[in-house]
Design a protein around this motif. Structure first.
Motif, PDB file in Angstrom:
ATOM      1  N   GLU A  87       0.825  -1.205   0.000  1.00 25.49           N
ATOM      2  CA  GLU A  87       0.000   0.000   0.000  1.00 25.49           C
ATOM      3  C   GLU A  87       0.866   1.265   0.000  1.00 25.49           C
ATOM      4  OE1 GLU A  87      -2.393  -0.413   3.458  1.00 25.49           O
ATOM      5  OE2 GLU A  87      -3.719  -1.922   2.576  1.00 25.49           O
ATOM      6  N   TYR A  88       0.290   2.339  -0.534  1.00 20.53           N
ATOM      7  CA  TYR A  88       0.970   3.629  -0.521  1.00 20.53           C
ATOM      8  C   TYR A  88       0.696   4.356   0.787  1.00 20.53           C
ATOM      9  CZ  TYR A  88       2.859   3.954  -5.252  1.00 20.53           C
ATOM     10  OH  TYR A  88       3.619   3.772  -6.379  1.00 20.53           O
ATOM     11  N   THR A  89       1.702   5.080   1.255  1.00 19.00           N
ATOM     12  CA  THR A  89       1.563   5.968   2.395  1.00 19.00           C
ATOM     13  C   THR A  89       2.410   7.202   2.107  1.00 19.00           C
ATOM     14  OG1 THR A  89       1.759   6.104   4.813  1.00 19.00           O
ATOM     15  CG2 THR A  89       3.497   4.920   3.637  1.00 19.00           C
ATOM     16  N   TYR A  90       2.367   8.197   2.969  1.00 17.26           N
ATOM     17  CA  TYR A  90       3.102   9.420   2.647  1.00 17.26           C
ATOM     18  C   TYR A  90       3.560  10.141   3.910  1.00 17.26           C
ATOM     19  CZ  TYR A  90      -0.991  12.219   3.975  1.00 17.26           C
ATOM     20  OH  TYR A  90      -2.016  12.797   4.677  1.00 17.26           O
ATOM     21  N   ALA A  91       4.505  11.040   3.716  1.00 18.91           N
ATOM     22  CA  ALA A  91       4.925  11.989   4.742  1.00 18.91           C
ATOM     23  C   ALA A  91       4.783  13.376   4.139  1.00 18.91           C
ATOM     24  CB  ALA A  91       6.361  11.726   5.180  1.00 18.91           C
ATOM     25  N   ALA A  92       4.268  14.326   4.913  1.00 14.96           N
ATOM     26  CA  ALA A  92       4.033  15.685   4.416  1.00 14.96           C
ATOM     27  C   ALA A  92       4.993  16.656   5.099  1.00 14.96           C
ATOM     28  CB  ALA A  92       2.591  16.097   4.676  1.00 14.96           C
ATOM     29  N   PHE A  93       5.561  17.551   4.304  1.00 18.46           N
ATOM     30  CA  PHE A  93       6.529  18.529   4.808  1.00 18.46           C
ATOM     31  C   PHE A  93       6.156  19.925   4.320  1.00 18.46           C
ATOM     32  CE2 PHE A  93       8.706  14.482   4.266  1.00 18.46           C
ATOM     33  CZ  PHE A  93       9.370  14.322   5.474  1.00 18.46           C
ATOM     34  N   ASN A  94       6.361  20.912   5.172  1.00 15.79           N
ATOM     35  CA  ASN A  94       6.170  22.298   4.758  1.00 15.79           C
ATOM     36  C   ASN A  94       7.269  22.693   3.786  1.00 15.79           C
ATOM     37  OD1 ASN A  94       3.924  22.710   6.426  1.00 15.79           O
ATOM     38  ND2 ASN A  94       5.211  23.260   8.174  1.00 15.79           N
ATOM     39  N   ALA A  95       6.926  23.525   2.803  1.00 12.72           N
ATOM     40  CA  ALA A  95       7.903  23.995   1.822  1.00 12.72           C
ATOM     41  C   ALA A  95       7.395  25.268   1.176  1.00 12.72           C
ATOM     42  CB  ALA A  95       8.145  22.925   0.754  1.00 12.72           C
ATOM     43  N   GLU A  96       8.335  26.060   0.684  1.00  9.89           N
ATOM     44  CA  GLU A  96       7.989  27.272  -0.053  1.00  9.89           C
ATOM     45  C   GLU A  96       7.789  26.927  -1.520  1.00  9.89           C
ATOM     46  OE1 GLU A  96       7.437  30.296   0.959  1.00  9.89           O
ATOM     47  OE2 GLU A  96       7.910  29.976   3.080  1.00  9.89           O
ATOM     48  N   LEU A  97       6.669  27.401  -2.080  1.00 10.81           N
ATOM     49  CA  LEU A  97       6.364  27.121  -3.482  1.00 10.81           C
ATOM     50  C   LEU A  97       6.351  28.385  -4.335  1.00 10.81           C
ATOM     51  CD1 LEU A  97       3.486  24.490  -3.032  1.00 10.81           C
ATOM     52  CD2 LEU A  97       5.957  24.100  -3.176  1.00 10.81           C
ATOM     53  N   LYS A  98       6.827  29.496  -3.750  1.00  5.39           N
ATOM     54  CA  LYS A  98       6.897  30.756  -4.481  1.00  5.39           C
ATOM     55  C   LYS A  98       8.325  31.278  -4.499  1.00  5.39           C
ATOM     56  CE  LYS A  98       2.152  32.197  -3.440  1.00  5.39           C
ATOM     57  NZ  LYS A  98       1.293  33.276  -2.856  1.00  5.39           N
ATOM     58  N   ARG A  99       8.617  32.090  -5.508  1.00  6.73           N
ATOM     59  CA  ARG A  99       9.958  32.656  -5.632  1.00  6.73           C
ATOM     60  C   ARG A  99      10.238  33.598  -4.474  1.00  6.73           C
ATOM     61  NH1 ARG A  99      11.959  31.278 -10.428  1.00  6.73           N
ATOM     62  NH2 ARG A  99      10.493  30.734 -12.100  1.00  6.73           N
ATOM     63  N   LYS A 100      11.458  33.527  -3.948  1.00  5.27           N
ATOM     64  CA  LYS A 100      11.832  34.352  -2.802  1.00  5.27           C
ATOM     65  C   LYS A 100      12.420  35.698  -3.214  1.00  5.27           C
ATOM     66  CE  LYS A 100      13.279  32.440   0.897  1.00  5.27           C
ATOM     67  NZ  LYS A 100      14.083  31.749   1.936  1.00  5.27           N
ATOM     68  N   ARG A 101      12.902  35.785  -4.453  1.00 10.15           N
ATOM     69  CA  ARG A 101      13.504  37.047  -4.905  1.00 10.15           C
ATOM     70  C   ARG A 101      13.263  37.232  -6.398  1.00 10.15           C
ATOM     71  NH1 ARG A 101      17.624  33.697  -3.378  1.00 10.15           N
ATOM     72  NH2 ARG A 101      17.859  34.880  -1.450  1.00 10.15           N
ATOM     73  N   THR A 102      13.421  38.440  -6.842  1.00 12.16           N
ATOM     74  CA  THR A 102      13.262  38.772  -8.257  1.00 12.16           C
ATOM     75  C   THR A 102      14.572  38.533  -8.994  1.00 12.16           C
ATOM     76  OG1 THR A 102      11.562  40.427  -7.793  1.00 12.16           O
ATOM     77  CG2 THR A 102      12.708  40.592  -9.909  1.00 12.16           C
ATOM     78  N   THR A 103      14.498  37.773 -10.069  1.00 10.99           N
ATOM     79  CA  THR A 103      15.669  37.533 -10.917  1.00 10.99           C
ATOM     80  C   THR A 103      15.234  37.657 -12.372  1.00 10.99           C
ATOM     81  OG1 THR A 103      15.247  35.142 -10.846  1.00 10.99           O
ATOM     82  CG2 THR A 103      16.834  35.997  -9.270  1.00 10.99           C
ATOM     83  N   GLY A 104      15.785  38.653 -13.068  1.00 11.72           N
ATOM     84  CA  GLY A 104      15.413  38.879 -14.460  1.00 11.72           C
ATOM     85  C   GLY A 104      13.950  39.255 -14.562  1.00 11.72           C
ATOM     86  N   ASN A 105      13.228  38.520 -15.414  1.00 10.96           N
ATOM     87  CA  ASN A 105      11.796  38.799 -15.580  1.00 10.96           C
ATOM     88  C   ASN A 105      10.920  37.947 -14.657  1.00 10.96           C
ATOM     89  OD1 ASN A 105      12.249  36.362 -16.778  1.00 10.96           O
ATOM     90  ND2 ASN A 105      11.141  36.803 -18.678  1.00 10.96           N
ATOM     91  N   LYS A 106      11.545  37.256 -13.725  1.00 11.19           N
ATOM     92  CA  LYS A 106      10.811  36.430 -12.773  1.00 11.19           C
ATOM     93  C   LYS A 106      10.763  37.157 -11.441  1.00 11.19           C
ATOM     94  CE  LYS A 106      12.359  32.302 -15.206  1.00 11.19           C
ATOM     95  NZ  LYS A 106      13.190  31.078 -15.137  1.00 11.19           N
ATOM     96  N   LYS A 107       9.560  37.462 -10.989  1.00 17.99           N
ATOM     97  CA  LYS A 107       9.393  38.307  -9.816  1.00 17.99           C
ATOM     98  C   LYS A 107       9.199  37.489  -8.545  1.00 17.99           C
ATOM     99  CE  LYS A 107       7.292  42.043 -12.504  1.00 17.99           C
ATOM    100  NZ  LYS A 107       6.114  42.935 -12.647  1.00 17.99           N
ATOM    101  N   ALA A 108       9.628  38.088  -7.435  1.00 19.95           N
ATOM    102  CA  ALA A 108       9.420  37.472  -6.132  1.00 19.95           C
ATOM    103  C   ALA A 108       7.927  37.305  -5.876  1.00 19.95           C
ATOM    104  CB  ALA A 108      10.054  38.331  -5.044  1.00 19.95           C
ATOM    105  N   GLY A 109       7.546  36.192  -5.284  1.00 24.17           N
ATOM    106  CA  GLY A 109       6.147  35.927  -4.990  1.00 24.17           C
ATOM    107  C   GLY A 109       5.428  35.129  -6.062  1.00 24.17           C
ATOM    108  N   GLU A 110       6.027  35.008  -7.249  1.00 26.33           N
ATOM    109  CA  GLU A 110       5.409  34.203  -8.299  1.00 26.33           C
ATOM    110  C   GLU A 110       5.573  32.719  -7.988  1.00 26.33           C
ATOM    111  OE1 GLU A 110       7.225  35.281 -11.962  1.00 26.33           O
ATOM    112  OE2 GLU A 110       6.017  37.100 -12.227  1.00 26.33           O
ATOM    113  N   PRO A 111       4.619  31.906  -8.407  1.00 25.39           N
ATOM    114  CA  PRO A 111       4.725  30.459  -8.142  1.00 25.39           C
ATOM    115  C   PRO A 111       5.940  29.851  -8.837  1.00 25.39           C
ATOM    116  CG  PRO A 111       2.490  31.056  -8.790  1.00 25.39           C
ATOM    117  CD  PRO A 111       3.343  32.253  -9.069  1.00 25.39           C
ATOM    118  N   LEU A 112       6.591  28.931  -8.156  1.00 25.20           N
ATOM    119  CA  LEU A 112       7.680  28.180  -8.768  1.00 25.20           C
ATOM    120  C   LEU A 112       7.098  27.203  -9.793  1.00 25.20           C
ATOM    121  CD1 LEU A 112       9.759  27.345  -5.564  1.00 25.20           C
ATOM    122  CD2 LEU A 112      10.470  28.867  -7.417  1.00 25.20           C
ATOM    123  N   PRO A 113       7.889  26.790 -10.764  1.00 22.99           N
ATOM    124  CA  PRO A 113       7.396  25.797 -11.733  1.00 22.99           C
ATOM    125  C   PRO A 113       6.943  24.529 -11.012  1.00 22.99           C
ATOM    126  CG  PRO A 113       9.473  26.757 -12.471  1.00 22.99           C
ATOM    127  CD  PRO A 113       9.259  27.242 -11.072  1.00 22.99           C
TER     128      PRO A 113
END
Length: 294
Positions: A87-113
């Motif tokens: 059977e499948y089971t899982y473990a869940a972990f907190n993580a950041e899914l948004k950009r932390k800083r602006t780089t080029g045309n990618k702005k902070a706060g935008e969702p990561l791929p």
């Protein structure tokens, strides 16, 4: 024919152990373990250990990112297969899914791929990762490139609730060679007695029964079979470790980056493709493939 692959390896004198969740086979022949053979058969061997001990051992399946708990908690779910139940089971972990800083045309706060996430060095996921012998990514935003490495590590854990594992208890399994031998001791003794009964050496008119002695050094092994439960070995009883590190220095729960980079090194050689798919082969055919590559 041996009833399972693990028993077959032990019967012929090979040693098996797990150190920081990684399977290590030390062949009696002294020849290196074929890399492809190990990759094909290691999960079967660990599954047989789980069945013999009747304790769950977890194998990494896949991971996914998302916003959980009604959109309040960004994080990752690491999914495992329970090799005892399937059977499948899982473990869940907190993580950041948004950009932390602006780089080029990618702005902070935008969702990561999709699939990308970021965790800090104090996060529970980071603490989980450094229990293994796997390298830490150079950038903490590139865990997605390393997640497949978890397929080489087998874990034990306590269940938090049905289908979910308790993060802090998720630990790479370590078993010494003696632990594995003891676990299969009853089966080995029965098989060897049967082999002994079938092997008669005739001298003149007398038959001498060939006796099989199971020993470690000069001492016989006496196995207590009151329990088959898995107890993690804090000091891995294995012979093949990275240069400069003694086996006694490897801990199943090492919690620092320096130790996490002391990975187990396998002595392996290429193996030509087998004619049959692994699931179609008998145990004897598995062992034959193993030997033919040595």
């Amino acid at each position: 024919m041996a009833k399972n692959l693990t028993l077959g390896l032990l019967q012929r004198g090979d040693n098996l152990a797990l150190c920081q969740g990684q399977l290590i086979i030390t062949p009696k022949s002294g020849e290196p373990v074929p890399k492809d053979w190990l990759a094909t058969n290691k999960t079967k061997i660990i599954s047989e250990i789980a069945q013999q001990s009747q304790q769950s051992i977890y194998s990494y399946g896949y991971y996914q990112t998302g916003i959980y708990y009604d959109g309040r908690a960004p994080g990752i779910k690491v999914n495992f297969i329970d090799l005892l139940t399937g059977e499948y089971t899982y473990a869940a972990f907190n993580a950041e899914l948004k950009r932390k800083r602006t780089t080029g045309n990618k702005k902070a706060g935008e969702p990561l791929p999709d699939g990308k996430f970021h965790v800090g060095t104090r996060s529970s996921f980071y603490m989980f990762w450094i229990k293994t012998s796997l390298d830490i990514p150079k950038r903490l935003s590139e865990w997605n490139k390393s997640m497949s490495k978890l397929k080489d590590v087998y874990f034990i854990a306590e269940s938090f609730k049905k289908g979910k594992l308790a993060n802090k208890t998720l630990t790479p399994l370590s078993l010494s060679e003696a632990d594995v031998y003891q676990l299969f001791g009853d089966n080995l003794a029965i098989s060897e007695r049967q082999a002994s009964d079938k092997t008669a050496i005739r001298t003149g008119d007398k038959k001498q029964r060939q006796e099989v002695a199971i020993s470690t050094g000069d001492k016989d092994i006496y196995v207590d079979h009151t329990s088959n439960g898995l107890v993690p070995d804090s000091k891995c009883g294995v012979k093949q470790v990275r240069g400069g590190e003694g086996a006694g220095n490897l801990s199943a729960g090492a919690a620092n980056q320096e130790q996490s980079n002391q990975g187990i090194t396998y002595n392996v050689v290429p193996l030509t493709p087998i004619k049959k798919a692994p699931e179609e082969q008998s145990v004897d055919e598995w062992l034959q493939d193993y030997d033919s590559a040595s």
